[in-house]
Design a protein around this motif. Structure first.
Motif, PDB file in Angstrom:
ATOM      1  N   VAL A 147      20.356   2.011 119.177  1.00 24.19           N
ATOM      2  CA  VAL A 147      19.360   2.265 120.007  1.00 24.19           C
ATOM      3  C   VAL A 147      17.940   2.420 119.644  1.00 24.19           C
ATOM      4  N   GLY A 149      19.461   3.012 114.926  1.00 21.57           N
ATOM      5  CA  GLY A 149      19.318   4.294 115.410  1.00 21.57           C
ATOM      6  C   GLY A 149      19.159   5.402 114.127  1.00 21.57           C
ATOM      7  N   GLN A 200      25.723   6.020 118.803  1.00 14.42           N
ATOM      8  CA  GLN A 200      24.436   5.491 119.617  1.00 14.42           C
ATOM      9  C   GLN A 200      23.881   4.192 118.854  1.00 14.42           C
ATOM     10  N   THR A 229      20.390  10.020 122.262  1.00 13.45           N
ATOM     11  CA  THR A 229      19.890   9.360 121.209  1.00 13.45           C
ATOM     12  C   THR A 229      19.575  10.004 120.074  1.00 13.45           C
TER      13      THR A 229
END
Length: 254
Positions: A50, A113, A47, A75
């Protein structure tokens, strides 16, 4: 301090590279030396990029992989929320996010992320730290560096009073453990991100699709920033907050 003396009752681990990432394995090795109880709630798949996103337009599916270990179809932010609000019977003492494959420096932290998960933890009232390991393209990632240095670095920052209004962004340099020059407490700075490129291609049905790719400069920030510190062989620790107001601009507008 004995590095094997547990400092925390309960630590939550997450990341943005996915639950099978080697950086998460490195983080688990660190966390088991610091905490009596370690929980892992991480994305099922990569991820990266993100940022702070949470999923509000589709349901989240969770797979139980073992005791206190869960993979989430979502996420890093989703993982933190699910862990704190649903999966864990008691809130963790600390959230550790990472270890990211690659440094998170300067304005690039806005897309990360790894950092996003730490900031989600901060929003929900839990002390949170993002960890990243710098590497050189085409060369193996020096996971041994963060494993060797991470326990001591985390033990030291845990004793400071930073958690009330910030999370920490920690970057480990791309050097062997013995070559690390120490730890610097730094500002965010600009970092190396200088653009986002678009590459268009066509699929077998002649329908166009696009890849986005971040580009980075070879120049480094001034002394005192995390970019300067990491590329000079230091572990850097940078406190981050949600406050992004450009005060000089605000004063001008007023």
């Amino acid at each position: 301090m004995d590095p094997y003396t547990p400092l925390f009752d309960r630590v939550l681990l997450t990341n943005d590279d996915g639950i099978s990432a080697p950086g998460l394995a490195a983080l688990e090795a660190i966390a088991t030396k610091l905490a009596r109880e370690v929980w892992v709630v991480a994305p099922a798949h990569d991820q990266s990029g993100v940022s702070h996103a949470i999923s509000i337009h589709h349901p989240l599916r969770v797979e139980t992989l073992g005791e206190r270990r869960f993979a989430v179809q979502g996420t890093p932010g989703d993982c933190v929320v699910l862990a704190l609000q649903h999966l864990m019977p008691h809130k963790p003492t600390l959230i550790l996010s990472g270890v990211n494959r690659g440094a998170n420096l300067g304005v690039e932290t806005a897309f990360s992320g790894t950092v996003g998960a730490a900031m989600a933890g901060m929003l929900l009232g839990v002390p949170s730290i993002a960890l990243s390991q710098a590497f050189t393209k085409g060369q193996p990632v020096k996971w041994a560096t963060v494993e060797a240095l991470g326990v001591d670095v985390l033990a030291r920052v845990a004793q400071a009073d930073w958690a009330a209004g910030s999370c920490l962004n920690i970057n480990f340099p791309d050097v062997e453990p013995a070559a690390c020059k120490g730890t610097q407490y730094t500002s965010q700075g600009t970092g190396r991100l200088n653009g986002i490129q678009v590459t268009g291609q066509q699929d077998p049905r002649n329908v166009e699709y696009f890849w986005l790719n971040m580009s980075r400069t070879e120049s480094f920030d001034e002394e005192g920033t995390e970019t300067h510190g990491v590329f000079n062989g230091y572990v850097t620790v940078t406190p981050l907050t949600f406050e992004r107001t450009a005060q000089a601009v605000l004063d001008c507008l007023k």
